[in-house]
Design an enzyme around this catalytic site. Sequence first.
Site, PDB file in Angstrom:
ATOM      1  N   HIS A  71      87.249  29.867   7.322  1.00  0.00           N
ATOM      2  CA  HIS A  71      87.513  28.719   6.447  1.00  0.00           C
ATOM      3  C   HIS A  71      88.232  27.607   7.201  1.00  0.00           C
ATOM      4  CE1 HIS A  71      87.257  31.148   2.405  1.00  0.00           C
ATOM      5  NE2 HIS A  71      86.199  31.300   3.185  1.00  0.00           N
ATOM      6  N   VAL A  75      86.458  23.544   8.274  1.00  0.00           N
ATOM      7  CA  VAL A  75      87.065  22.321   7.731  1.00  0.00           C
ATOM      8  C   VAL A  75      87.952  21.712   8.817  1.00  0.00           C
ATOM      9  CG1 VAL A  75      88.526  21.336   5.924  1.00  0.00           C
ATOM     10  CG2 VAL A  75      87.048  23.290   5.399  1.00  0.00           C
ATOM     11  N   GLY A  77      87.582  21.702  11.890  1.00  0.00           N
ATOM     12  CA  GLY A  77      87.617  22.472  13.125  1.00  0.00           C
ATOM     13  C   GLY A  77      88.750  23.485  13.121  1.00  0.00           C
ATOM     14  N   ASP A  79      91.887  24.287  13.717  1.00  0.00           N
ATOM     15  CA  ASP A  79      93.164  23.621  14.022  1.00  0.00           C
ATOM     16  C   ASP A  79      94.314  24.090  13.146  1.00  0.00           C
ATOM     17  OD1 ASP A  79      92.495  22.509  11.590  1.00  0.00           O
ATOM     18  OD2 ASP A  79      92.862  20.431  12.202  1.00  0.00           O
ATOM     19  N   PRO A 163      80.674  26.934   3.103  1.00  0.00           N
ATOM     20  CA  PRO A 163      79.515  27.592   2.492  1.00  0.00           C
ATOM     21  C   PRO A 163      79.948  28.259   1.187  1.00  0.00           C
ATOM     22  CG  PRO A 163      79.623  28.074   4.841  1.00  0.00           C
ATOM     23  CD  PRO A 163      80.914  27.378   4.483  1.00  0.00           C
ATOM     24  N   HIS A 193      81.046  39.977   6.070  1.00  0.00           N
ATOM     25  CA  HIS A 193      81.270  40.498   4.718  1.00  0.00           C
ATOM     26  C   HIS A 193      81.160  42.013   4.673  1.00  0.00           C
ATOM     27  CE1 HIS A 193      80.277  36.411   2.579  1.00  0.00           C
ATOM     28  NE2 HIS A 193      81.474  36.430   3.130  1.00  0.00           N
ATOM     29  N   ASP A 255      80.719  47.474  10.239  1.00  0.00           N
ATOM     30  CA  ASP A 255      79.482  48.130  10.656  1.00  0.00           C
ATOM     31  C   ASP A 255      78.280  47.386  10.082  1.00  0.00           C
ATOM     32  OD1 ASP A 255      79.458  48.814   7.959  1.00  0.00           O
ATOM     33  OD2 ASP A 255      80.141  50.872   8.303  1.00  0.00           O
TER      34      ASP A 255
END
Length: 331
Positions: A71, A75, A77, A79, A163, A193, A255
Amino acid sequence: MGSFFIHTPRLLFLLLIPMAAAAALVQGQGTRVGFYSRTCPQAESIVQKTVISHFQSNPAIAPGLLRMHFHDCFVRGCDASILINGSSTEKTTGPNRLLNGYDVIDDAKTQLEAACPGVVSCADILALATRDSVVLTKGLTWKVPTGRRDGRVSLASEVNNLPGPRDSIDVQKKKFADRGLNDQDLVTLVGGHTIGTSACQFFRYRLYNFSTTTANGADPSMDASFVTQLQALCPADGDASRRIALDTGSQNTFDTSFFTNLKNGRGVLESDQKLWTDASTKTFVQRFLGVSGLLGLNFNLEFGRSMVKMSNIGVKTGTDGEIRRVCTAIN
């Protein structure tokens, strides 16, 4: 023998091309592996020990830190703008507010400031902690390039660029391409995920009155027995904040079972399941699963490579940005 020497320079050149490309990937945009080897040689060790300590009492920090890094990079980059406190910062938004792991970064920063004041950025701490979290969930390690500096701006309004769970494959592709990531990176990084959970509110709409083509009214791309299972966990009028595993049966292990679940119609998020139903991304899922007739891909290995690419999105180096004294506020 003579032809060997004639072709050796060309052969050597060809061999060096992928080596140079790999080096550029790991040391992109001013970051490099071992950036703190002289200024704070214990930096990576301090971060690792901090992550291990917190993980032992709360394993949920692993997917939390992974999402946090993702995340953050998507947004402004990579930073550490996601870490800044305030009334309308990135941290206050729905996707970020409930993430586990903010305390891990703060703890590591406190220890690093005691050991090497003003040297190690919060952005680098987050990148390192993410790698260490994946390893703790039985994923492979990778070398993390460091040398990022911290940003001074954090706006809640910009989190809309992330996304989303309802995004089509075309929308997902564009969001990744806009940040220099290709279709394989998309499938690989969404594969993160394989650890962690999502709230019912982000997928419950798929379970009720979604379609008239299925007897249960659910998303037709979902396995019917899985729908029944999720409806029991997320009733139409139930707690929207209840957390459900994104990788059923293996939510704590890094996995490929996440991809197996997609193949079987057991993807929790609509955007995840579309990786299987869309032909352009399905091939990558199949390659991670070792489907016969396709060139296989090692998920753990490719994940590290894609993470290095992602972690170099829009990084601030040199004199750009700052090294925050505390990660929750600009200096």
